[in-house]
Each structure stands twice: as structure tokens, then as C-alpha cells.
Design an enzyme around this catalytic site. Structure first.
Site, PDB file in Angstrom:
ATOM      1  N   GLU A   1       0.876  -1.176   0.000  1.00 15.58           N
ATOM      2  CA  GLU A   1       0.000   0.000   0.000  1.00 15.58           C
ATOM      3  C   GLU A   1       0.905   1.215   0.000  1.00 15.58           C
ATOM      4  OE1 GLU A   1      -2.246   3.354   2.038  1.00 15.58           O
ATOM      5  OE2 GLU A   1      -0.382   2.390   2.617  1.00 15.58           O
TER       6      GLU A   1
ATOM      7  N   ASP B   1       0.980   5.854  -0.712  1.00 18.50           N
ATOM      8  CA  ASP B   1       0.201   7.090  -0.785  1.00 18.50           C
ATOM      9  C   ASP B   1       0.832   8.039  -1.797  1.00 18.50           C
ATOM     10  OD1 ASP B   1      -1.469   6.601   1.779  1.00 18.50           O
ATOM     11  OD2 ASP B   1       0.605   6.309   2.419  1.00 18.50           O
TER      12      ASP B   1
HETATM   13  O1  G3P Z   1      -5.081   2.861   2.952  1.00 18.45           O
HETATM   14  C1  G3P Z   1      -5.241   2.312   4.223  1.00 18.45           C
HETATM   15  C2  G3P Z   1      -4.646   3.221   5.251  1.00 18.45           C
HETATM   16  O2  G3P Z   1      -3.359   3.493   4.832  1.00 18.45           O
HETATM   17  C3  G3P Z   1      -5.388   4.503   5.453  1.00 18.45           C
HETATM   18  O3  G3P Z   1      -4.860   5.268   6.457  1.00 18.45           O
HETATM   19  O4  G3P Z   1      -3.573   7.163   7.376  1.00 18.45           O
HETATM   20  O5  G3P Z   1      -2.376   5.226   6.479  1.00 18.45           O
HETATM   21  O6  G3P Z   1      -3.545   6.768   4.953  1.00 18.45           O
HETATM   22  P1  G3P Z   1      -3.523   6.139   6.301  1.00 18.45           P
END
Ligand code: G3P
Length: 237
Positions: free
Chosen positions: A33, A35
Site C-alpha cells: 500500500e 500514498d
Molecule cells: O489505505 C489504508 C490506510 O493506509 C489509510 O490510512 O492514514 O495510512 O492513509 P492512512
């Protein structure tokens, strides 16, 4: 049940960096995962926060800096000796070509709009023919709706942090396939309902091995975890 390394193997390595992604692969994660944000020169970079303050030795907003500027800092804030930099999404995808990992790209456009982010990410996914390996998610559900309008073949999942009533039904209204709920609001019934309705469900962030075992037994699609190594060992038992 699939194991997604949350921001890579982020418990032991600098989050959202190539070091953490490669470590996740080495310990047997099924996916990563990450961002994404847009830089001042319209490049997609991989980092969690809107600024580099927490995770680097620099400071400033992503949207106000170029990739070159962002790459002049180190991103091993909690560790020593990793000498790792920020990566563009293109650089991560180039590495993903060498393996079979799945990848959840979380669009971090809930604070800043990052105009054109959806188009750019989807264009890159098409360039790499990664349609079947990527899941797009965001806390900004308007953005997900836009993604589905741009390209309906890439899976999208509604990311949320509240206690929703029937999230598995809510997603029909924004035309996305899956849900990414906070683990504290994931009941056994929700997992069972999602399974019945064929709705992919991937709770975050699950670092407790008993919970991982329970979710797997219920037929949960995947989990996001900071400890993919431990989770992989648990899932082998
Ligand atoms: O995408 C799942 C999780 O990562 C969401 O929370 O704060 O890590 O972006 P965060």
C-alpha cells in the site's frame, strides 16, 4: 486472505520508500500500500503526509516543491543508515514490473485537490498495463467517482474512517467495487456480508495476529499491516 504491507514494511523500514517496499516483497507480502501526492512540477510522488516534515530531514509542502528539490532530502527519519529518497510512482511501478505484487495506490487528495492527479495516475497504470494489479483508494470519494468515469476497468475502493451504516451498500452510490474500513469498525457480520455480495474488503491497519487469524477465517479479502513478516508467518500456520 492477502497481506498488503501498509506503506511498505513500515514497522521496520522507512515508510513509503523503496527500502520498505522491497523488504515487504522479501518477507512474502502479496501487495504493498502506498500514498501519492502531486509536486509543484506535476509529478506523482510517494509519501503519506502533505509535507515532508515528519518523514524527512527537510521541511515544506509537496505541492510547493519540485521532484528535484524533494529528492535532495533523506527519508529515513526514524532509522539510520538507509539513505533512502522519495520515489515517484513511475519509479515504484518500474520496480513492480520485476515482481507480481499487488499495489494499492491511495490518492491523498482529501486536503489538497491536486488537480489532474486522477488522470495522471490512471495514465501511468495504463502505460504499465497494471489494470489488474492496482487498487485505487481515497478518503475523497468524489475523486473515486472521477476515477471510475475516467477508466472503469481499474478497481477502486472507498477508504473511510467513520462508523458507516452498511458501507457495503453505500459504495453502489459512488460506483466503486470495494471498501477499506478502519479495523475498529469491522464486525464479523460486515465481512460475511461483503463476501456474500462479492465486495472486496481490506481493513486497515491490522497488526494484531489474532485479529488477522479471525479475518482470514471469515473470508476477508486482504488486510493492511505494518508487520507483513509476522502476518505471513501467521497465515502459513
Ligand atoms: O489505505 C489504508 C490506510 O493506509 C489509510 O490510512 O492514514 O495510512 O492513509 P492512512
Amino acid at each position: 486472505m492477502k497481506i498488503f504491507a501498509h506503506r511498505g514494511y513500515s514497522r521496520n523500514y522507512p515508510e513509503n520508500t523503496m527500502v520498505a517496499f522491497k523488504a515487504a516483497e522479501q518477507v512474502g507480502a502479496d501487495g504493498i500500500e502506498l500514498d501519492v501526492h502531486l509536486t509543484k512540477d506535476h509529478q506523482i510522488v510517494v509519501i503519506h503526509d502533505e509535507t515532508i516534515n515528519r518523514t524527512s530531514n527537510g521541511s515544506g509542502k509537496i505541492k510547493d516543491m519540485t521532484v528535484k528539490e524533494l529528492k535532495s532530502f533523506t527519508y529515513d527519519y526514524r532509522f539510520t543508515g538507509f539513505n533512502t529518497s522519495i520515489s515517484t510512482l513511475d519509479e515504484v511501478f518500474e520496480w513492480l514490473k520485476e515482481n507480481q505484487l499487488m499495489c494499492n495506490v491511495e490518492l491523498k487528495n482529501n486536503l489538497y485537490e491536486y488537480k489532474g492527479l486522477e488522470e495522471k495516475v490512471i495514465e501511468l497504470i495504463k502505460d504499465y498495463s497494471f489494470d489488474r494489479r492496482i487498487v485505487l483508494s481515497s478518503f475523497n470519494h468524489h475523486s473515486l467517482l472521477k476515477c471510475k468515469e475516467i477508466n472503469n476497468s481499474i478497481e477502486c475502493a472507498a477508504l473511510y474512517s467513520d462508523k458507516l451504516v452498511h458501507p457495503e451498500r453505500y459504495i453502489e452510490s459512488i460506483k466503486v467495487e470495494g471498501i477499506h474500513p478502519p479495523i475498529k469498525y469491522v464486525t464479523d457480520e460486515l465481512i460475511v456480508d461483503c463476501k456474500k455480495m462479492n465486495v472486496p474488503i481490506r481493513p486497515y491497519t491490522v497488526n494484531n495476529m489474532e485479529t488477522i487469524e479471525r479475518l482470514a477465517q471469515l473470508g476477508c479479502t486482504a488486510v493492511f499491516t505494518d508487520v507483513p513478516e509476522e502476518a505471513r508467518k501467521k497465515m502459513k500456520n
